[in-house]
Design a protein around this motif. Structure first.
Motif, PDB file in Angstrom:
ATOM      1  N   ASP A 140       0.827  -1.215   0.000  1.00 39.60           N
ATOM      2  CA  ASP A 140       0.000   0.000   0.000  1.00 39.60           C
ATOM      3  C   ASP A 140       0.859   1.261   0.000  1.00 39.60           C
ATOM      4  OD1 ASP A 140      -2.298  -1.468  -0.019  1.00 39.60           O
ATOM      5  OD2 ASP A 140      -2.657  -1.345   2.130  1.00 39.60           O
ATOM      6  N   GLU A 141       1.961   1.227   0.733  1.00 39.13           N
ATOM      7  CA  GLU A 141       2.818   2.403   0.845  1.00 39.13           C
ATOM      8  C   GLU A 141       3.662   2.631  -0.412  1.00 39.13           C
ATOM      9  OE1 GLU A 141       5.155   1.833   4.304  1.00 39.13           O
ATOM     10  OE2 GLU A 141       3.458   1.884   5.689  1.00 39.13           O
ATOM     11  N   ASN A 142       3.800   1.601  -1.221  1.00 38.34           N
ATOM     12  CA  ASN A 142       4.652   1.705  -2.426  1.00 38.34           C
ATOM     13  C   ASN A 142       3.889   1.268  -3.674  1.00 38.34           C
ATOM     14  OD1 ASN A 142       7.430   2.193  -1.048  1.00 38.34           O
ATOM     15  ND2 ASN A 142       6.614   0.410   0.008  1.00 38.34           N
ATOM     16  N   GLN A 143       2.607   1.631  -3.738  1.00 34.09           N
ATOM     17  CA  GLN A 143       1.768   1.101  -4.811  1.00 34.09           C
ATOM     18  C   GLN A 143       2.283   1.432  -6.203  1.00 34.09           C
ATOM     19  OE1 GLN A 143      -2.408   1.959  -4.621  1.00 34.09           O
ATOM     20  NE2 GLN A 143      -2.811   0.352  -3.119  1.00 34.09           N
ATOM     21  N   TRP A 144       2.618   2.695  -6.445  1.00 33.18           N
ATOM     22  CA  TRP A 144       3.066   3.067  -7.782  1.00 33.18           C
ATOM     23  C   TRP A 144       4.299   2.270  -8.188  1.00 33.18           C
ATOM     24  CZ3 TRP A 144       0.161   5.216 -11.161  1.00 33.18           C
ATOM     25  CH2 TRP A 144      -0.801   6.185 -10.807  1.00 33.18           C
ATOM     26  N   SER A 145       5.274   2.170  -7.304  1.00 33.44           N
ATOM     27  CA  SER A 145       6.501   1.433  -7.614  1.00 33.44           C
ATOM     28  C   SER A 145       6.205  -0.036  -7.874  1.00 33.44           C
ATOM     29  CB  SER A 145       7.506   1.567  -6.464  1.00 33.44           C
ATOM     30  OG  SER A 145       7.937   2.903  -6.336  1.00 33.44           O
ATOM     31  N   MET A 146       5.377  -0.647  -7.023  1.00 35.65           N
ATOM     32  CA  MET A 146       5.064  -2.060  -7.179  1.00 35.65           C
ATOM     33  C   MET A 146       4.299  -2.323  -8.471  1.00 35.65           C
ATOM     34  SD  MET A 146       6.543  -3.520  -4.715  1.00 35.65           S
ATOM     35  CE  MET A 146       5.859  -5.150  -5.044  1.00 35.65           C
ATOM     36  N   LEU A 147       3.373  -1.441  -8.803  1.00 39.62           N
ATOM     37  CA  LEU A 147       2.593  -1.616 -10.029  1.00 39.62           C
ATOM     38  C   LEU A 147       3.477  -1.551 -11.268  1.00 39.62           C
ATOM     39  CD1 LEU A 147      -0.556   0.516  -9.128  1.00 39.62           C
ATOM     40  CD2 LEU A 147      -0.468  -1.962  -9.417  1.00 39.62           C
ATOM     41  N   PHE A 148       4.394  -0.594 -11.291  1.00 40.15           N
ATOM     42  CA  PHE A 148       5.292  -0.506 -12.440  1.00 40.15           C
ATOM     43  C   PHE A 148       6.274  -1.670 -12.480  1.00 40.15           C
ATOM     44  CE2 PHE A 148       4.043   4.045 -12.672  1.00 40.15           C
ATOM     45  CZ  PHE A 148       3.740   4.081 -14.025  1.00 40.15           C
ATOM     46  N   LEU A 149       6.700  -2.136 -11.312  1.00 37.15           N
ATOM     47  CA  LEU A 149       7.626  -3.264 -11.262  1.00 37.15           C
ATOM     48  C   LEU A 149       7.022  -4.519 -11.885  1.00 37.15           C
ATOM     49  CD1 LEU A 149       9.457  -3.113  -7.804  1.00 37.15           C
ATOM     50  CD2 LEU A 149      10.506  -3.188 -10.069  1.00 37.15           C
ATOM     51  N   ILE A 150       5.788  -4.849 -11.500  1.00 38.60           N
ATOM     52  CA  ILE A 150       5.194  -6.082 -12.012  1.00 38.60           C
ATOM     53  C   ILE A 150       4.889  -5.978 -13.506  1.00 38.60           C
ATOM     54  CG2 ILE A 150       4.258  -6.726  -9.767  1.00 38.60           C
ATOM     55  CD1 ILE A 150       1.526  -5.775 -10.672  1.00 38.60           C
ATOM     56  N   ARG A 151       4.793  -4.757 -14.017  1.00 39.36           N
ATOM     57  CA  ARG A 151       4.593  -4.599 -15.462  1.00 39.36           C
ATOM     58  C   ARG A 151       5.921  -4.662 -16.227  1.00 39.36           C
ATOM     59  NH1 ARG A 151      -0.355  -6.142 -16.561  1.00 39.36           N
ATOM     60  NH2 ARG A 151      -1.956  -4.874 -15.591  1.00 39.36           N
ATOM     61  N   LEU A 152       6.964  -4.154 -15.635  1.00 37.07           N
ATOM     62  CA  LEU A 152       8.237  -4.048 -16.350  1.00 37.07           C
ATOM     63  C   LEU A 152       9.062  -5.328 -16.308  1.00 37.07           C
ATOM     64  CD1 LEU A 152       9.253  -0.454 -15.216  1.00 37.07           C
ATOM     65  CD2 LEU A 152       8.724  -1.162 -17.564  1.00 37.07           C
ATOM     66  N   PRO A 220      17.910  -2.623 -20.711  1.00 36.98           N
ATOM     67  CA  PRO A 220      17.196  -1.345 -20.558  1.00 36.98           C
ATOM     68  C   PRO A 220      15.860  -1.491 -19.829  1.00 36.98           C
ATOM     69  CG  PRO A 220      18.116  -1.531 -22.758  1.00 36.98           C
ATOM     70  CD  PRO A 220      18.285  -2.873 -22.117  1.00 36.98           C
ATOM     71  N   ILE A 221      15.127  -2.595 -20.098  1.00 37.05           N
ATOM     72  CA  ILE A 221      13.848  -2.803 -19.418  1.00 37.05           C
ATOM     73  C   ILE A 221      14.069  -3.032 -17.928  1.00 37.05           C
ATOM     74  CG2 ILE A 221      11.872  -4.357 -19.210  1.00 37.05           C
ATOM     75  CD1 ILE A 221      11.932  -4.732 -22.204  1.00 37.05           C
ATOM     76  N   LEU A 222      15.092  -3.832 -17.595  1.00 35.65           N
ATOM     77  CA  LEU A 222      15.407  -4.047 -16.185  1.00 35.65           C
ATOM     78  C   LEU A 222      15.889  -2.755 -15.527  1.00 35.65           C
ATOM     79  CD1 LEU A 222      17.146  -7.553 -16.215  1.00 35.65           C
ATOM     80  CD2 LEU A 222      14.800  -6.975 -15.566  1.00 35.65           C
ATOM     81  N   GLY A 223      16.539  -1.910 -16.316  1.00 32.84           N
ATOM     82  CA  GLY A 223      16.946  -0.607 -15.793  1.00 32.84           C
ATOM     83  C   GLY A 223      15.735   0.232 -15.406  1.00 32.84           C
ATOM     84  N   LEU A 224      14.690   0.175 -16.237  1.00 27.85           N
ATOM     85  CA  LEU A 224      13.452   0.874 -15.905  1.00 27.85           C
ATOM     86  C   LEU A 224      12.808   0.279 -14.655  1.00 27.85           C
ATOM     87  CD1 LEU A 224      11.868   1.300 -19.458  1.00 27.85           C
ATOM     88  CD2 LEU A 224      12.834   3.102 -18.015  1.00 27.85           C
ATOM     89  N   ALA A 225      12.883  -1.055 -14.535  1.00 28.27           N
ATOM     90  CA  ALA A 225      12.343  -1.711 -13.344  1.00 28.27           C
ATOM     91  C   ALA A 225      13.098  -1.257 -12.094  1.00 28.27           C
ATOM     92  CB  ALA A 225      12.424  -3.229 -13.491  1.00 28.27           C
ATOM     93  N   ALA A 226      14.425  -1.148 -12.224  1.00 25.62           N
ATOM     94  CA  ALA A 226      15.227  -0.680 -11.092  1.00 25.62           C
ATOM     95  C   ALA A 226      14.864   0.757 -10.727  1.00 25.62           C
ATOM     96  CB  ALA A 226      16.716  -0.784 -11.429  1.00 25.62           C
ATOM     97  N   LEU A 227      14.584   1.563 -11.757  1.00 18.36           N
ATOM     98  CA  LEU A 227      14.176   2.944 -11.502  1.00 18.36           C
ATOM     99  C   LEU A 227      12.841   2.981 -10.772  1.00 18.36           C
ATOM    100  CD1 LEU A 227      14.970   5.899 -12.034  1.00 18.36           C
ATOM    101  CD2 LEU A 227      13.639   5.790 -14.149  1.00 18.36           C
ATOM    102  N   ALA A 228      11.932   2.071 -11.142  1.00 14.20           N
ATOM    103  CA  ALA A 228      10.638   2.003 -10.464  1.00 14.20           C
ATOM    104  C   ALA A 228      10.792   1.588  -9.008  1.00 14.20           C
ATOM    105  CB  ALA A 228       9.716   1.025 -11.191  1.00 14.20           C
ATOM    106  N   ALA A 229      11.813   0.743  -8.746  1.00 12.79           N
ATOM    107  CA  ALA A 229      12.049   0.257  -7.385  1.00 12.79           C
ATOM    108  C   ALA A 229      12.834   1.253  -6.537  1.00 12.79           C
ATOM    109  CB  ALA A 229      12.795  -1.080  -7.422  1.00 12.79           C
TER     110      ALA A 229
END
Length: 243
Positions: A140-152, A220-229
């Protein structure tokens, strides 16, 4: 007694959309796998191109609607649909059509899952304690990050990324936004593969669907995932609550 029966009927009715999706997915896997395949696309490519050239806007509308149905009912052929988007409309606007169809279809599953099970499951998780409650609070506290992580992250199945947010009471707006933007990298990759299908067909070959796992694409995709995290990591370093 009557109130109890009404509650049971209401609960059963809430499961109908999910049951319909599950039944459609089963029937699709049995009866549609030969129609939503690379071979079917190859055999009908000339007819599709001719129809597109004669009725472009109608083709766009029909394509997006078909993509929504494929994703919304978990039918086989989502990858083929993405390739078809590139084949018919090139990388752009094909990627835009693919992302739009996939997002709308994913939203249908999300709403069906949330209406059927999400609210009750979310309430139970909220009332729980210990590790389970800590996990839910962390999400709940990290919803945006978690949502982007599971997509990326390519390893997370698409249907899992649709269902999990529904069970964790993610707001619809956040789900739609994170889905639309989170699937863009992968969609662009596969749409670009589809855009080159003309040459693949001419050589009598099949496209390389594992391209997303090649280093120049994956990193590059994993880089975006790391940025989301990154917000989660920063919160942890600052002593905030995390997963």
């Amino acid at each position: 007694m009557s109130n109890g029966k009404e509650i049971e009927k209401s609960s059963a009715a809430r499961l109908l959309p999910l049951a319909a999706i599950a039944l459609a997915a089963l029937l699709g896997a049995i009866f549609l796998k030969d129609y939503l395949s690379f071979d079917a696309l190859r055999e009908n490519r000339e007819a599709l191109l001719t129809f597109r050239d004669s009725h472009y806007l109608l083709t766009v509308a029909a394509f997006v609607a078909t993509y929504v149905v494929i994703v919304g009912f978990s039918l086989p052929g989502a990858t083929i649909a993405t390739l078809t988007g590139g084949f018919l409309f090139s990388t752009f606007p094909g990627a835009l059509f693919n992302v739009t169809g996939a997002t709308l279809g994913a939203t249908l599953i999300f709403l069906a899952a949330r209406w059927g099970l999400g609210e009750r499951l979310g309430a139970k998780l909220e009332e729980s304690d210990g590790k389970i409650k800590a996990i839910k609070d962390g999400i709940d506290e990290n919803q945006w990050s978690m949502l982007f992580l599971i997509r990326l992250v390519p390893a997370v199945p698409f249907f899992v990324a649709n269902l999990l947010p529904a069970f964790l009471e993610v707001p619809l707006r956040r789900f739609v936004i994170s889905t639309f933007f989170g699937i863009i990298p992968g969609a662009v990759v596969y749409t670009s593969v589809g855009a080159g299908l003309g040459e693949v067909f001419a050589r009598g070959e099949t496209p390389n669907l594992g391209i997303i796992f090649e280093p120049h694409i994956l990193w590059p995709i994993l880089g975006l995932a790391a940025l989301a995290a990154l917000p989660i990591a920063l919160k942890k370093l600052r002593g905030g609550k995390t997963l």
